[in-house]
Every structure is written in structure tokens, then in C-alpha cells.
Design an enzyme around this catalytic site. Structure first.
Site, PDB file in Angstrom:
ATOM      1  N   GLY A  15      -3.946  -0.052 -10.690  1.00 32.08           N
ATOM      2  CA  GLY A  15      -3.379   0.647 -11.846  1.00 32.08           C
ATOM      3  C   GLY A  15      -3.454  -0.213 -13.097  1.00 32.08           C
ATOM      4  N   PHE A  16      -2.825   0.281 -14.140  1.00 30.63           N
ATOM      5  CA  PHE A  16      -2.861  -0.400 -15.439  1.00 30.63           C
ATOM      6  C   PHE A  16      -2.264  -1.818 -15.328  1.00 30.63           C
ATOM      7  CE2 PHE A  16       0.204  -0.701 -19.203  1.00 30.63           C
ATOM      8  CZ  PHE A  16      -0.624  -1.517 -19.943  1.00 30.63           C
ATOM      9  N   ASP A  61      -1.761   4.124   1.373  1.00 29.52           N
ATOM     10  CA  ASP A  61      -0.602   4.740   0.732  1.00 29.52           C
ATOM     11  C   ASP A  61       0.647   4.025   1.242  1.00 29.52           C
ATOM     12  OD1 ASP A  61       1.610   6.486   0.222  1.00 29.52           O
ATOM     13  OD2 ASP A  61       0.177   8.117  -0.095  1.00 29.52           O
ATOM     14  N   LEU A  76       4.234  -2.629  -7.043  1.00 31.45           N
ATOM     15  CA  LEU A  76       4.033  -1.882  -8.289  1.00 31.45           C
ATOM     16  C   LEU A  76       3.621  -0.436  -8.032  1.00 31.45           C
ATOM     17  CD1 LEU A  76       3.931  -4.854  -9.354  1.00 31.45           C
ATOM     18  CD2 LEU A  76       2.139  -4.121 -10.919  1.00 31.45           C
ATOM     19  N   GLY A 105      10.465  -3.908   4.610  1.00 29.04           N
ATOM     20  CA  GLY A 105      10.354  -4.173   6.054  1.00 29.04           C
ATOM     21  C   GLY A 105       9.259  -5.193   6.323  1.00 29.04           C
ATOM     22  N   LYS A 108      10.493  -8.584   5.242  1.00 28.05           N
ATOM     23  CA  LYS A 108      11.467  -9.095   6.223  1.00 28.05           C
ATOM     24  C   LYS A 108      10.732  -9.690   7.429  1.00 28.05           C
ATOM     25  CE  LYS A 108      14.662  -7.122   9.500  1.00 28.05           C
ATOM     26  NZ  LYS A 108      14.929  -5.830  10.119  1.00 28.05           N
ATOM     27  N   TYR A 148      11.570  10.086 -10.661  1.00 24.89           N
ATOM     28  CA  TYR A 148      11.172   8.715 -11.005  1.00 24.89           C
ATOM     29  C   TYR A 148      12.415   7.836 -11.173  1.00 24.89           C
ATOM     30  CZ  TYR A 148       8.743   4.988 -13.618  1.00 24.89           C
ATOM     31  OH  TYR A 148       8.226   3.785 -14.049  1.00 24.89           O
ATOM     32  N   LYS A 152      13.555   5.004  -8.536  1.00 25.19           N
ATOM     33  CA  LYS A 152      13.576   3.578  -8.870  1.00 25.19           C
ATOM     34  C   LYS A 152      14.970   2.988  -8.696  1.00 25.19           C
ATOM     35  CE  LYS A 152       9.289   2.692 -10.331  1.00 25.19           C
ATOM     36  NZ  LYS A 152       8.450   1.583  -9.876  1.00 25.19           N
ATOM     37  N   THR A 178       5.348  -0.381 -21.587  1.00 22.83           N
ATOM     38  CA  THR A 178       4.294  -1.394 -21.680  1.00 22.83           C
ATOM     39  C   THR A 178       2.974  -0.708 -22.028  1.00 22.83           C
ATOM     40  OG1 THR A 178       5.462  -2.661 -19.991  1.00 22.83           O
ATOM     41  CG2 THR A 178       3.173  -3.262 -20.393  1.00 22.83           C
TER      42      THR A 178
HETATM   43  P1  NAD Z   1      -0.205   3.159 -13.044  1.00 25.90           P
HETATM   44  O1  NAD Z   1      -0.009   4.596 -12.738  1.00 25.90           O
HETATM   45  O2  NAD Z   1      -1.360   2.750 -13.876  1.00 25.90           O
HETATM   46  O3  NAD Z   1      -0.250   2.309 -11.704  1.00 25.90           O
HETATM   47  C1  NAD Z   1       0.406   2.683 -10.519  1.00 25.90           C
HETATM   48  C2  NAD Z   1      -0.536   2.399  -9.362  1.00 25.90           C
HETATM   49  O4  NAD Z   1       0.120   2.728  -8.134  1.00 25.90           O
HETATM   50  C3  NAD Z   1      -1.816   3.242  -9.413  1.00 25.90           C
HETATM   51  O5  NAD Z   1      -2.921   2.413  -9.192  1.00 25.90           O
HETATM   52  C4  NAD Z   1      -1.623   4.263  -8.303  1.00 25.90           C
HETATM   53  O6  NAD Z   1      -2.828   4.743  -7.776  1.00 25.90           O
HETATM   54  C5  NAD Z   1      -0.792   3.465  -7.323  1.00 25.90           C
HETATM   55  N1  NAD Z   1       0.008   4.279  -6.405  1.00 25.90           N
HETATM   56  C6  NAD Z   1       0.812   5.329  -6.709  1.00 25.90           C
HETATM   57  N2  NAD Z   1       1.392   5.807  -5.598  1.00 25.90           N
HETATM   58  C7  NAD Z   1       0.945   5.042  -4.557  1.00 25.90           C
HETATM   59  C8  NAD Z   1       1.184   5.035  -3.168  1.00 25.90           C
HETATM   60  N3  NAD Z   1       2.007   5.930  -2.596  1.00 25.90           N
HETATM   61  N4  NAD Z   1       0.557   4.113  -2.414  1.00 25.90           N
HETATM   62  C9  NAD Z   1      -0.283   3.218  -2.966  1.00 25.90           C
HETATM   63  N5  NAD Z   1      -0.556   3.171  -4.279  1.00 25.90           N
HETATM   64  C10 NAD Z   1       0.060   4.073  -5.076  1.00 25.90           C
HETATM   65  O7  NAD Z   1       1.166   2.662 -13.703  1.00 25.90           O
HETATM   66  P2  NAD Z   1       1.537   1.270 -14.363  1.00 25.90           P
HETATM   67  O8  NAD Z   1       1.891   1.536 -15.774  1.00 25.90           O
HETATM   68  O9  NAD Z   1       0.519   0.243 -14.061  1.00 25.90           O
HETATM   69  O10 NAD Z   1       2.903   0.944 -13.597  1.00 25.90           O
HETATM   70  C11 NAD Z   1       2.948   0.016 -12.524  1.00 25.90           C
HETATM   71  C12 NAD Z   1       4.392  -0.145 -12.069  1.00 25.90           C
HETATM   72  O11 NAD Z   1       5.212  -0.599 -13.148  1.00 25.90           O
HETATM   73  C13 NAD Z   1       5.021   1.167 -11.587  1.00 25.90           C
HETATM   74  O12 NAD Z   1       5.825   0.909 -10.458  1.00 25.90           O
HETATM   75  C14 NAD Z   1       5.876   1.606 -12.740  1.00 25.90           C
HETATM   76  O13 NAD Z   1       6.972   2.372 -12.316  1.00 25.90           O
HETATM   77  C15 NAD Z   1       6.323   0.263 -13.327  1.00 25.90           C
HETATM   78  N6  NAD Z   1       6.643   0.397 -14.756  1.00 25.90           N
HETATM   79  C16 NAD Z   1       5.661   0.642 -15.679  1.00 25.90           C
HETATM   80  C17 NAD Z   1       6.010   0.787 -17.011  1.00 25.90           C
HETATM   81  C18 NAD Z   1       4.972   1.048 -18.067  1.00 25.90           C
HETATM   82  O14 NAD Z   1       5.337   1.226 -19.245  1.00 25.90           O
HETATM   83  N7  NAD Z   1       3.706   1.039 -17.782  1.00 25.90           N
HETATM   84  C19 NAD Z   1       7.361   0.704 -17.404  1.00 25.90           C
HETATM   85  C20 NAD Z   1       8.325   0.502 -16.413  1.00 25.90           C
HETATM   86  C21 NAD Z   1       7.958   0.319 -15.090  1.00 25.90           C
END
Ligand code: NAD
Ligand code: UDP
Length: 343
Positions: A15-16, A61, A76, A105, A108, A148, A152, A178
Site C-alpha cells: 500500500g501507500f 489476507d 498496516l 497471535g 505471541k 473503520y 481500529k 498522511t
Molecule cells: P492503503 O490502502 O494504501 O494500504 C493498505 C494496504 O493493506 C493495501 O496494500 C491493501 O491491499 C492491504 N490490505 C487491506 N486489507 C488487507 C487484508 N485483509 N490482508 C492483507 N492486506 C490487506 O492505505 P495506507 O494509507 O497505506 O494505510 C496503511 C495503514 O495506515 C492502514 O492501516 C491505515 O488504517 C493506517 N492509517 C493511514 C492513514 C493515512 O492517512 N494514509 C491515516 C491513519 C492511519
């Protein structure tokens, strides 16, 4: 041959934010296992890392069990943009809750240290401003953002219970909005939307009157904060806010992006989505104290880098678009259209 290399699992690594984290960890000498189901992540985010022998990718997943051997886990995996997390809310909750249980898990069993990417959304539509970690938040548990926000929040509970009950070493960060290169062009978040709309001279879609505020942090600053949190003594668990306290309204952001791109775009006002927080700003006193961390990249500089990232993407798209087809909307390829979201 060294056997002392840290083996690190990054869930959501394509992801990002995850792709930037994998990159930094590799640069710091870690062996990195990137686990992702590609729900919102993309192979192209990590393509440049594939040649590195210390980098491994697994399609998986996290709502399913995972059996691997690592020293550290960064959890993440979870769709982060409202459009994506509201598309399949049940799966979003499963990812947050079942995913946290599975990763905890695993931590742990193998005695790994584990980081949770929590969010400023745990504060909901806050009544305390700026938000400190001691604030319990104001979240609607029934609304369209709840899958969401509450997911969280439950994940944070699980992290602290696994720590108290099973001595798992945990680190919880509450990440504020972000932005930066590798944001998904179609994920509907405000920074990517506005930049792409501005580069196309399309209307800039402001939800509501644009007076709601956010505090935008550049991705490099966030990664630095995450690494510093992971390196703290086992006694420091968080939660700790990671974000840039510079607060702007959505309308100010739109005007800044129009000015920086030299765009001819006009503002277009759309309905405000339900439960959209009115204001958000991190109090980062704790991060300063415990991590000696403070953001370095201001909004203008971060936007410049992000605009530079999106400019060739938009130009390439314009070059392949038939002249008579008009301007496709950024949302054309979204699984759910913003107008279908619960407003
Ligand atoms: P994103 O959507 O780009 O990345 C999330 C990644 O998780 C993706 O690559 C997606 O394919 C993967 N994913 C989703 N469900 C999955 C699953 N069940 N199993 C395996 N992979 C799975 O989002 P991001 O902006 O990179 O966010 C990353 C983390 O940071 C997230 O947990 C998000 O909640 C947290 N976050 C992001 C922000 C933000 O502004 N970008 C702010 C607060 C928290
Ligand atoms: N927003 C907007 N136009 C857009 C996308 C988002 O005005 O095209 C607004 C949205 O309503 C919210 C803010 O920008 O008030 C931030 O939205 P985003 O989805 O980026 O993040 P979040 O709401 O989760 O903070």
C-alpha cells in the site's frame, strides 16, 4: 554471513505507507517480508524493491492465519480511504479485528514485537482540540465510518489486552492524515483528489463548505516516527500521535493546490459525507518527548513532491485519452462513487 539481521513483517506492505516503510526498512538492513492481499495496494508500489534479495512478497489476507518466523511485525493492512473502507464494511472490520487477532497471535507465538497502525479516526468528530492521546474520542458506532473507526478502536483494545494478558510487546501509533507519492490515484482522499483534479483543470470537489480542517503529514516524516516508536524501550507502548500539527481547512488546501499547479480549476461544492469530522489536529507533545520526533516537511514542500509524482501520471493518461471523450472523473474507476456514500 550475518545471522543478526532483523526479520520484519509488514502487513499492507504494497500500500501507500507500507511501500515506503518496506523501502526504509531495507535501507536500514532489515530482511523484509511484505504481506498483502492487493485490495488497495499495488505491485507497482514495490516493483523497485523486488530485485533486493532481502525482500520477499507474499499474497495473503490477514483475516486468515499466517505462520512465519520474524522478529518484528508492522501491522498496516487495512483500507484507509473512506471510499475504500466503506465499499465492503464487513471486510474492513474483519481486517481490523480478525487481522489484529491473527497478527497478535503470531507475535505471541514467535515472541515478536508488534506495531499497530492505528488512526486519528479513533477520536471521531472530536470535542477536544487539538487531540491528545488521553482523549477517548467521539465516534458514532452506527454510522458509515464506524467499520473503520470502531475496527481500529477494537484493534487497539486487542493490542493492550494481548500485552496485559500475554506479555506481547506492542507499539501503537495513532496516525493522522498522511500524503505523498504512491497514494492511490483513485482512492478518493482529499490530497490526491485535489492534485489530480487541479492537474486536469477539472472542478475541485469540496465536500461541505470546505471549512472542516485536517492536519496533513508527509509520508517520510511518518515513517521516521514509526521507526523511532518501534525502537523505544519495551515499557513504552503508546498510543502515540504521529502527525503534523499544521492545520488547514479543506478549502485552503484546494486554493493552495490550485496556486501551486497553476491550474484553471474552479471550486465545486458537494454534500458533506455523514460523520465527516469537523476538525482534526494532533497534539504531538508525547511523540516529541518519547521519540524525540517532530515533522520536518511542511505542507508546501510535501505537496510539491506529491504534485511532481502525479504530474507524469496525469500527463500519460491525457496522452492516451481520445480527444472527444471529455475529461474522465477521478472517481470513474472507484468501486463506489462518492455520491453513493452515505451523506
Ligand atoms: P492503503 O490502502 O494504501 O494500504 C493498505 C494496504 O493493506 C493495501 O496494500 C491493501 O491491499 C492491504 N490490505 C487491506 N486489507 C488487507 C487484508 N485483509 N490482508 C492483507 N492486506 C490487506 O492505505 P495506507 O494509507 O497505506 O494505510 C496503511 C495503514 O495506515 C492502514 O492501516 C491505515 O488504517 C493506517 N492509517 C493511514 C492513514 C493515512 O492517512 N494514509 C491515516 C491513519 C492511519
Ligand atoms: N474531501 C473533499 N473533497 C474530496 C475528498 C475529500 O472535500 O474530493 C474532504 C472530506 O470530506 C474530509 C477531508 O476532505 O473532510 C479529508 O478527507 P479524506 O478522505 O482525505 O480523509 P478523512 O476524512 O479520513 O480525514
Amino acid at each position: 554471513m550475518s545471522f543478526s539481521r532483523v526479520r520484519t513483517l509488514v502487513t499492507g506492505g504494497s500500500g501507500f505507507i507500507g511501500s515506503h516503510l518496506c523501502e526504509r526498512l531495507l535501507a536500514n538492513g532489515h530482511e523484509v517480508l511484505c504481506v498483502d492481499n492487493y485490495y488497495t495496494g499495488r505491485r507497482q508500489n514495490i516493483e523497485h524493491l523486488l530485485a533486493n534479495p532481502r525482500f520477499e512478497v507474499m499474497r495473503h489476507d490477514i483475516t486468515m492465519n499466517l505462520y512465519v518466523e520474524v522478529d518484528e511485525i508492522y501491522n498496516l493492512a487495512c483500507p484507509a480511504s473512506p471510499v475504500h473502507y466503506q465499499f465492503d464494511p464487513v471486510q474492513t472490520l474483519k481486517t481490523s479485528v480478525h487481522g489484529a487477532i491473527n497478527m497478535l497471535g503470531l507475535a505471541k507465538r514467535i515472541k515478536a514485537k508488534i506495531f499497530q497502525a492505528s488512526t486519528s479516526e479513533v477520536y471521531g468528530d472530536p470535542h477536544v482540540h487539538p487531540q491528545t492521546e488521553s482523549y477517548w474520542g467521539h465516534v458514532n458506532p452506527l454510522g458509515p465510518r464506524a467499520c473503520y473507526d470502531e475496527g481500529k478502536r477494537a484493534a487497539e483494545t486487542l493490542f493492550f489486552d494481548y500485552h496485559r494478558q500475554h506479555d506481547v510487546r506492542i507499539k501503537v501509533a495513532r496516525i493522522f492524515n498522511t500524503y505523498g507519492p504512491r497514494m492511490h490515484p483513485d482512492d478518493g482522499r482529499v490530497v490526491s483528489n485535489f492534485i489530480i483534479q487541479a492537474l486536469r483543470d477539472d472542478p475541485i470537489t469540496i465536500y461541505g463548505n470546505g471549512e472542516q480542517t485536517r492536519s496533513f503529514g508527509y509520508v517520510d516524516d511518518l515513517i521516521e516516527g514509526m521507526l523511532r516508536l518501534m525502537a523505544t524501550d519495551d515499557g513504552f507502548l503508546g498510543p502515540v500521535n504521529l502527525g503534523n500539527p499544521g492545520e488547514v481547512s479543506v478549502r485552503e488546501l484546494a486554493e493552495l493546490i490550485i496556486a501551486m499547479t497553476g491550474s484553471r480549476s474552479k471550486l465545486a461544492f458537494r454534500p458533506l459525507p455523514a460523520d465527516d469530522p469537523k476538525q482534526r489536529q494532533p497534539d504531538i507533545t508525547l511523540a516529541k518527548q518519547k521519540l524525540s520526533w517532530t515533522p520536518r516537511v511542511d505542507l508546501r514542500e510535501g505537496l510539491e513532491r506529491t504534485i511532481d509524482y502525479f504530474r507524469p501520471i496525469v500527463a500519460a493518461e491525457a496522452a492516451t485519452r481520445p480527444a472527444h471523450s471529455g475529461s474522465p472523473k477521478i472517481t470513474d474507476r472507484l468501486p463506489i462513487q462518492p455520491e453513493e456514500m452515505a451523506f
